[in-house]
Motif scaffolding. Structure first.
Motif, PDB file in Angstrom:
ATOM      1  N   PHE A  43       1.043  -1.223   0.120  1.00  0.00           N
ATOM      2  CA  PHE A  43       0.039   0.044   0.002  1.00  0.00           C
ATOM      3  C   PHE A  43       0.894   1.292  -0.212  1.00  0.00           C
ATOM      4  O   PHE A  43       1.674   1.366   0.719  1.00  0.00           O
ATOM      5  N   GLN A  44       0.904   1.968  -1.022  1.00  0.00           N
ATOM      6  CA  GLN A  44       1.553   3.105  -1.199  1.00  0.00           C
ATOM      7  C   GLN A  44       0.861   4.459  -0.928  1.00  0.00           C
ATOM      8  O   GLN A  44      -0.424   4.518  -1.331  1.00  0.00           O
TER       9      GLN A  44
ATOM     10  N   ALA B 185       4.201  -2.864  10.345  1.00  0.00           N
ATOM     11  CA  ALA B 185       3.614  -2.931   8.814  1.00  0.00           C
ATOM     12  C   ALA B 185       4.381  -1.873   7.872  1.00  0.00           C
ATOM     13  O   ALA B 185       4.261  -1.821   6.736  1.00  0.00           O
ATOM     14  N   ASN B 186       5.229  -0.955   8.244  1.00  0.00           N
ATOM     15  CA  ASN B 186       5.875  -0.012   7.418  1.00  0.00           C
ATOM     16  C   ASN B 186       7.008  -0.385   6.607  1.00  0.00           C
ATOM     17  O   ASN B 186       8.032  -1.375   7.280  1.00  0.00           O
TER      18      ASN B 186
ATOM     19  N   LYS C 109       2.747  -2.745   4.375  1.00  0.00           N
ATOM     20  CA  LYS C 109       2.354  -4.040   3.854  1.00  0.00           C
ATOM     21  C   LYS C 109       1.014  -4.188   3.398  1.00  0.00           C
ATOM     22  O   LYS C 109       0.582  -4.737   2.396  1.00  0.00           O
ATOM     23  N   ASP C 110       0.030  -3.392   3.726  1.00  0.00           N
ATOM     24  CA  ASP C 110      -1.179  -3.175   3.495  1.00  0.00           C
ATOM     25  C   ASP C 110      -2.023  -2.109   3.831  1.00  0.00           C
ATOM     26  O   ASP C 110      -1.384  -1.304   4.687  1.00  0.00           O
ATOM     27  N   GLU C 111      -3.187  -1.856   3.484  1.00  0.00           N
ATOM     28  CA  GLU C 111      -3.952  -0.637   3.841  1.00  0.00           C
ATOM     29  C   GLU C 111      -4.327  -0.760   5.455  1.00  0.00           C
ATOM     30  O   GLU C 111      -4.242   0.528   5.982  1.00  0.00           O
TER      31      GLU C 111
ATOM     32  N   ALA D  84      -3.596   2.419   8.329  1.00  0.00           N
ATOM     33  CA  ALA D  84      -4.720   2.865   9.325  1.00  0.00           C
ATOM     34  C   ALA D  84      -4.137   2.774  10.404  1.00  0.00           C
ATOM     35  O   ALA D  84      -4.210   3.588  11.400  1.00  0.00           O
ATOM     36  N   ALA D  85      -3.263   1.689  10.665  1.00  0.00           N
ATOM     37  CA  ALA D  85      -2.457   1.589  12.291  1.00  0.00           C
ATOM     38  C   ALA D  85      -1.575   2.636  12.431  1.00  0.00           C
ATOM     39  O   ALA D  85      -1.421   3.231  13.526  1.00  0.00           O
TER      40      ALA D  85
END
Length: 101
Positions: free
Chosen positions: A6-7, A38-39, A61-63, A67-68
Motif C-alpha cells: 500500500f503506497q 507494517a511500514n 504491507k497493506d491498507e 490505518a494503524a
C-alpha cells in the motif's frame, strides 16, 4: 515471488515561515514511522524551488498497516498536533502496488 503493498503519497504545503519546523517534525515522524511493523519505507522530500512544499512517500504491507500508522501515538502527537496545524493545505493519495520478482 511478488507481493502487494500500500503506497501513500502526501503533498504538504506549509504556511510561510513554518518550513524549518515542519522539516524537523517530519524527521521525527519518519524515524518513528519506520519502526512500525507494517511500514516498508517512509521518506520525505522538501522542494528545491518551493521549500514550502514537502512530498512524503510511505509504503506499508497493506491498507490496515497504514490505518494503524494513522492511529499511532507518534502520528497523533507529531502529525496531527504539530505538523498539520502548520499547513496551508495537504493532499494525500493512496495506491496499491506490486513488487516484481
Amino acid at each position: 515471488m511478488s507481493g502487494t503493498y500500500f503506497q501513500v503519497i502526501a503533498h504538504y504545503h506549509v504556511r510561510d515561515g513554518e518550513e524549518g519546523a515542519v522539516a524537523g517534525f517530519l524527521s521525527e515522524l519518519a524515524l518513528a514511522s519506520r519502526t512500525e511493523p507494517a511500514n516498508l519505507s517512509y521518506d520525505y522530500f522538501q522542494g528545491v524551488e518551493n521549500p514550502g512544499h514537502f512530498v512524503i512517500l510511505e509504503r506499508y504491507k497493506d491498507e490496515a498497516g497504514f490505518a494503524a500508522h494513522r492511529e499511532s501515538v507518534h502520528f497523533q502527537d507529531i502529525g496531527f498536533q504539530q505538523i498539520i496545524p502548520r499547513l496551508e493545505r495537504r493532499r494525500v493519495e493512496s495506491y496499491e502496488g506490486a513488487d516484481v520478482a
